[in-house]
Write a protein that holds these residues in place. Sequence first.
Motif, mmCIF file in Angstrom:
data_model
loop_
_atom_site.group_PDB
_atom_site.id
_atom_site.type_symbol
_atom_site.label_atom_id
_atom_site.label_comp_id
_atom_site.label_asym_id
_atom_site.label_seq_id
_atom_site.Cartn_x
_atom_site.Cartn_y
_atom_site.Cartn_z
ATOM 1 N N ASN A 1 0.858 -1.182 0.000
ATOM 2 C CA ASN A 1 0.000 0.000 0.000
ATOM 3 C C ASN A 1 0.895 1.233 0.000
ATOM 4 O O ASN A 1 2.116 1.122 -0.143
ATOM 5 C CB ASN A 1 -0.987 -0.012 1.186
ATOM 6 C CG ASN A 1 -0.312 -0.020 2.550
ATOM 7 O OD1 ASN A 1 0.739 0.607 2.751
ATOM 8 N ND2 ASN A 1 -0.898 -0.733 3.499
ATOM 9 N N HIS A 2 0.304 2.410 0.161
ATOM 10 C CA HIS A 2 1.078 3.641 0.043
ATOM 11 C C HIS A 2 2.075 3.834 1.179
ATOM 12 O O HIS A 2 2.935 4.716 1.095
ATOM 13 C CB HIS A 2 0.131 4.840 -0.021
ATOM 14 C CG HIS A 2 -0.616 5.069 1.259
ATOM 15 N ND1 HIS A 2 -1.623 4.238 1.689
ATOM 16 C CD2 HIS A 2 -0.481 6.022 2.224
ATOM 17 C CE1 HIS A 2 -2.092 4.672 2.850
ATOM 18 N NE2 HIS A 2 -1.412 5.744 3.205
ATOM 19 N N ASP A 3 1.979 3.037 2.236
ATOM 20 C CA ASP A 3 2.906 3.143 3.361
ATOM 21 C C ASP A 3 3.917 2.004 3.407
ATOM 22 O O ASP A 3 4.664 1.888 4.378
ATOM 23 C CB ASP A 3 2.125 3.159 4.684
ATOM 24 C CG ASP A 3 1.531 4.525 4.992
ATOM 25 O OD1 ASP A 3 2.087 5.530 4.525
ATOM 26 O OD2 ASP A 3 0.505 4.573 5.698
ATOM 27 N N GLN A 4 3.929 1.154 2.391
ATOM 28 C CA GLN A 4 4.811 -0.006 2.371
ATOM 29 C C GLN A 4 5.647 -0.002 1.091
ATOM 30 O O GLN A 4 5.235 0.566 0.076
ATOM 31 C CB GLN A 4 3.994 -1.300 2.428
ATOM 32 C CG GLN A 4 3.043 -1.393 3.610
ATOM 33 C CD GLN A 4 3.751 -1.394 4.946
ATOM 34 O OE1 GLN A 4 4.896 -1.836 5.058
ATOM 35 N NE2 GLN A 4 3.081 -0.894 5.986
ATOM 36 N N PRO A 5 6.821 -0.630 1.112
ATOM 37 C CA PRO A 5 7.594 -0.763 -0.135
ATOM 38 C C PRO A 5 6.858 -1.670 -1.114
ATOM 39 O O PRO A 5 5.854 -2.296 -0.773
ATOM 40 C CB PRO A 5 8.911 -1.389 0.329
ATOM 41 C CG PRO A 5 8.577 -2.084 1.611
ATOM 42 C CD PRO A 5 7.505 -1.252 2.260
ATOM 43 N N ARG A 6 7.352 -1.740 -2.328
ATOM 44 C CA ARG A 6 6.716 -2.550 -3.365
ATOM 45 C C ARG A 6 6.753 -4.030 -2.973
ATOM 46 O O ARG A 6 7.785 -4.561 -2.577
ATOM 47 C CB ARG A 6 7.417 -2.339 -4.698
ATOM 48 C CG ARG A 6 7.085 -0.998 -5.342
ATOM 49 C CD ARG A 6 5.657 -0.980 -5.814
ATOM 50 N NE ARG A 6 5.235 0.334 -6.285
ATOM 51 C CZ ARG A 6 3.998 0.597 -6.683
ATOM 52 N NH1 ARG A 6 3.074 -0.350 -6.661
ATOM 53 N NH2 ARG A 6 3.678 1.810 -7.103
ATOM 54 N N PRO B 1 -9.368 -8.897 -1.423
ATOM 55 C CA PRO B 1 -8.028 -8.478 -1.859
ATOM 56 C C PRO B 1 -7.993 -7.014 -2.263
ATOM 57 O O PRO B 1 -8.944 -6.494 -2.863
ATOM 58 C CB PRO B 1 -7.751 -9.392 -3.058
ATOM 59 C CG PRO B 1 -9.094 -9.751 -3.587
ATOM 60 C CD PRO B 1 -10.030 -9.766 -2.413
ATOM 61 N N TYR B 2 -6.907 -6.364 -1.930
ATOM 62 C CA TYR B 2 -6.658 -4.981 -2.327
ATOM 63 C C TYR B 2 -5.437 -4.949 -3.234
ATOM 64 O O TYR B 2 -4.404 -5.536 -2.915
ATOM 65 C CB TYR B 2 -6.418 -4.091 -1.100
ATOM 66 C CG TYR B 2 -7.691 -3.729 -0.383
ATOM 67 C CD1 TYR B 2 -8.298 -2.499 -0.564
ATOM 68 C CD2 TYR B 2 -8.311 -4.653 0.461
ATOM 69 C CE1 TYR B 2 -9.475 -2.165 0.071
ATOM 70 C CE2 TYR B 2 -9.487 -4.337 1.101
ATOM 71 C CZ TYR B 2 -10.069 -3.093 0.904
ATOM 72 O OH TYR B 2 -11.239 -2.783 1.541
ATOM 73 N N VAL B 3 -5.564 -4.246 -4.339
ATOM 74 C CA VAL B 3 -4.460 -4.111 -5.294
ATOM 75 C C VAL B 3 -3.990 -2.664 -5.259
ATOM 76 O O VAL B 3 -4.708 -1.760 -5.692
ATOM 77 C CB VAL B 3 -4.901 -4.497 -6.721
ATOM 78 C CG1 VAL B 3 -3.722 -4.392 -7.684
ATOM 79 C CG2 VAL B 3 -5.484 -5.906 -6.740
ATOM 80 N N PHE B 4 -2.805 -2.448 -4.724
ATOM 81 C CA PHE B 4 -2.252 -1.095 -4.724
ATOM 82 C C PHE B 4 -1.681 -0.780 -6.102
ATOM 83 O O PHE B 4 -1.044 -1.626 -6.720
ATOM 84 C CB PHE B 4 -1.167 -0.962 -3.658
ATOM 85 C CG PHE B 4 -0.535 0.401 -3.625
ATOM 86 C CD1 PHE B 4 -1.266 1.497 -3.196
ATOM 87 C CD2 PHE B 4 0.762 0.595 -4.046
ATOM 88 C CE1 PHE B 4 -0.708 2.769 -3.188
ATOM 89 C CE2 PHE B 4 1.337 1.856 -4.036
ATOM 90 C CZ PHE B 4 0.600 2.946 -3.608
ATOM 91 N N ALA C 1 6.699 3.138 -2.944
ATOM 92 C CA ALA C 1 5.345 2.915 -3.463
ATOM 93 C C ALA C 1 4.708 4.191 -3.996
ATOM 94 O O ALA C 1 3.582 4.154 -4.491
ATOM 95 C CB ALA C 1 4.459 2.335 -2.362
ATOM 96 N N ARG C 2 5.421 5.306 -3.916
ATOM 97 C CA ARG C 2 4.825 6.588 -4.281
ATOM 98 C C ARG C 2 5.401 7.177 -5.556
ATOM 99 O O ARG C 2 5.067 8.308 -5.923
ATOM 100 C CB ARG C 2 4.986 7.563 -3.107
ATOM 101 C CG ARG C 2 4.284 7.048 -1.847
ATOM 102 C CD ARG C 2 4.462 7.946 -0.652
ATOM 103 N NE ARG C 2 3.781 7.385 0.525
ATOM 104 C CZ ARG C 2 3.660 8.011 1.694
ATOM 105 N NH1 ARG C 2 4.182 9.215 1.852
ATOM 106 N NH2 ARG C 2 3.029 7.438 2.701
ATOM 107 N N THR C 3 6.262 6.411 -6.225
ATOM 108 C CA THR C 3 6.710 6.873 -7.540
ATOM 109 C C THR C 3 5.530 6.803 -8.509
ATOM 110 O O THR C 3 4.586 6.033 -8.295
ATOM 111 C CB THR C 3 7.863 6.012 -8.065
ATOM 112 O OG1 THR C 3 7.447 4.639 -8.108
ATOM 113 C CG2 THR C 3 9.093 6.145 -7.170
#
Length: 305
Positions: A66-71, A102-105, A157-159
């Motif tokens: 998610n937006h707070d975790q690495p890929r 399931p969530y897909v970031f 995760a924010r690129t």
Amino acid sequence: EQARLYTDPARAELDMIFQFEHVDLDSGPLGKWDVVPLTLPRLKESLGRWQEGLAEVGWNSLYLGNHDQPRSVSRFGSDDPVHRVRSAKALATVLHLHRGTPYVFQGDELGMTNAPFASADDFRDVESVNHYRAAVALGVPPEQVLAALRRKSRDNARTPMQWDASEHAGFTTGEPWLPVNPNHVEINAAAQLADPDSVLHHYRRLSDLRHTEPVVAHGSFRMLLREHEQVYAFVRELDGTALLVEANLSGTDGVRPDLSELPDHELWADAEPVLACSPTPGAPGTPLGAWDARVHLLRRDRSGQ
């Protein structure tokens, strides 16, 4: 216990919960930036515990990134060019076939990777920037701090989302807040839409399976091979239909799952293959290639045959 209360339909409070236990398993005693190896048995123990804990009452969210975790492919899989596609598919297969939503970031469905941050000046995330300054001021070698940031910074995760191979990956005509990952030339949505064997189309097949087979959404969950260092395997069951998931979450070829603990394991020889990461998935219990996963479906009649 709290999650069961929050998501018990009889209480009419919440529909599902997010828990963060599994995304802290690679953190050492000093916290997030104290990066330690993550073993597969520990991941299975954590995810399996939540599957079992909310099995009768409650509902899980399913995610790796998610937006707070690495890929997720860089953290839980392998982002080297040899194994990236296969490992992204294997991770998706395992996660999406658990019980829960399931969530897909954004970018997971492409197998997007961590970014190649060259120096501390490349980071924008305030948590990462502050940690670098504080750690270096305490005498931690800068390269040691950077190594942890490259592994776990939220900026990974924010690129910008990698839509195509053009400048800025089709994300903007302006200057993005973070630079686009240079690998967007190879890893992008346009290229994967055109490739039926891509990570993106594998995600679509997983979504189709969830919608066509009720066992995926509503079936029971049973973890297999809990202590195996390379294989993640489980079975889902509902009304005479069983779904077997086997995944080799390692770079080692020829790993054989021992399915002897699976009740009526001999019946799986005639199971229907419904999804795989490779063109030749093999029968249940046969060796799996590196970062390979396969899914088989078995339908029993009312007598259990």
